[in-house]
Scaffold this motif. Sequence first.
Motif, PDB file in Angstrom:
ATOM      1  N   PRO A 147      54.025  26.436  21.173  1.00 44.77           N
ATOM      2  CA  PRO A 147      53.090  25.281  21.163  1.00 44.77           C
ATOM      3  C   PRO A 147      53.465  24.201  22.177  1.00 44.77           C
ATOM      4  O   PRO A 147      52.592  23.614  22.820  1.00 44.77           O
ATOM      5  CB  PRO A 147      53.179  24.762  19.723  1.00 44.77           C
ATOM      6  N   VAL A 198      52.466  25.329  25.619  1.00 41.56           N
ATOM      7  CA  VAL A 198      51.006  25.248  25.782  1.00 41.56           C
ATOM      8  C   VAL A 198      50.584  23.822  26.117  1.00 41.56           C
ATOM      9  O   VAL A 198      49.780  23.578  27.027  1.00 41.56           O
ATOM     10  CB  VAL A 198      50.293  25.754  24.513  1.00 41.56           C
ATOM     11  N   ILE A 199      51.145  22.863  25.376  1.00 43.77           N
ATOM     12  CA  ILE A 199      50.801  21.457  25.616  1.00 43.77           C
ATOM     13  C   ILE A 199      51.227  21.031  27.018  1.00 43.77           C
ATOM     14  O   ILE A 199      50.470  20.377  27.760  1.00 43.77           O
ATOM     15  CB  ILE A 199      51.451  20.559  24.551  1.00 43.77           C
TER      16      ILE A 199
END
Length: 353
Positions: A309, A312-313
Motif C-alpha cells: 500500500p 502504491v501511494i
Amino acid sequence: MASQWGEDPRIRSREHAVSLKTAAEPQQQEPSENAGASLRELPRWMHLYLYGMHGVTLDVLLSSLQGVVTNRDPKLVGFSSPYLCIMHALTHFALEKIYSQKKCFQGRPVVFHLVFYPSVYIGLQILIGNINTLTEQVRVVSGTQLVVHYILALYFSQVFHRGLAHLQYHPDCRCADLWRSLSGPDRPSCGLPGFVRFIFFGMHGFLDEVLFTSMFNLVENSDGTLSGHTSLWSFLMYGSCSFVVEKLYFHLHFGRGWGTWRRLPIYICFIYTWEFCWGLVLRQFDACSWDYSHYPHNFMGLITLLYLPGWVILSLYQDVLSNVLLRIRCTRGLECVGGENGEVNGQLESKKK
C-alpha cells in the motif's frame, strides 16, 4: 497584353509569398509571448517544501558522516524528524527574505556574504538546536559545529539561493504540451536538467523514509520525539528509481495515453525489482539498512508485500511530483524558447528590474 501576361504571375506570386510570410510571423511569436507571460516565480508552498526537504537531507548527511567517523558503519544511517523538517522550512524561508535584502549592501557584498548572512544563519541554527532543551540547559556549540554552520551558510548564499532565483513556474500550460515542447527534436530543453531531477528525487526519498520511520517509531515504540532515520544509500536508490519511473510516466502517459491503473502495475514491479537488487548488492558489503525477515510475505528479507500500500501511494504521488517538475523552467536557458530575438528572456529581465 504581352506585358500583362508576363508580369501578373510574378506580382501575384510575390504578393502571395508576402502574405504567407506575414501570416506565419505572428504564429511564430505567439508561443514565446505566451510562454513569457505565464512564467512566474515559484509559489510560496514550493519554497517551503524545498527548504524542508533540503534541511532533512542536510540532517541525514551530517549525522551519517558523524556515524561513519565514530562507528565506521557501512550502512551510513542518518537521522532527522518531521519537527526538524518544519523548522528548516520556516527558518530557511526567513533566510530567503534576509538574502533578498542584499541590495542594501551595495558596494559591500563581502560584508553581506561573509559576515552578515552567516551570522544570522548560525544564530538561527543554534536556536533550533536549543529549542528542545531551552527549559533545561543551553547546549554549547563546539568550534567544529560553528565551522560547519559557517560553510553551510556560504553554500546557501553562494549556491542554493542563487540557483533557486533562476527557477520559474509555468502554471497555465497543460503538462502534455510542456512535455512535447521539451521532448521535441527541434527545440532544446529549458526544463530542469536530469541531474537536478535526480537530486530532487533523492532528497524526497530521504523525506519519505524519515516521515515513515518516525511514524513507525511513534506507533510501535511510543517515541514522542518523532525521530526518523534513513541511509545515504537510499539517496542513490530513490533518486535513480524515481528518475526511471518518471521516464516511464512520460512515455506511457503522454506518449501512449495509458491511464493511471494501467501504469501502476509496471511502477510496482519496477520498484520491487529495484529495491531487491539494491538490497542484494548492499548486503554483500554489510551495508543494507533494512531487513524484512520478521515481516510476513517477505522474500529474502529484502522486499515484503506488507509495504505494497505504501508503494502504491508513493507511485501515485510520483506522478504528481513529475507534473510539478515539468512546470519548472530554468530562466538561464529561456533563449531557446524566446527564439532568435530572446523576447521571453527580455520580458523576464524587465520584470526583475
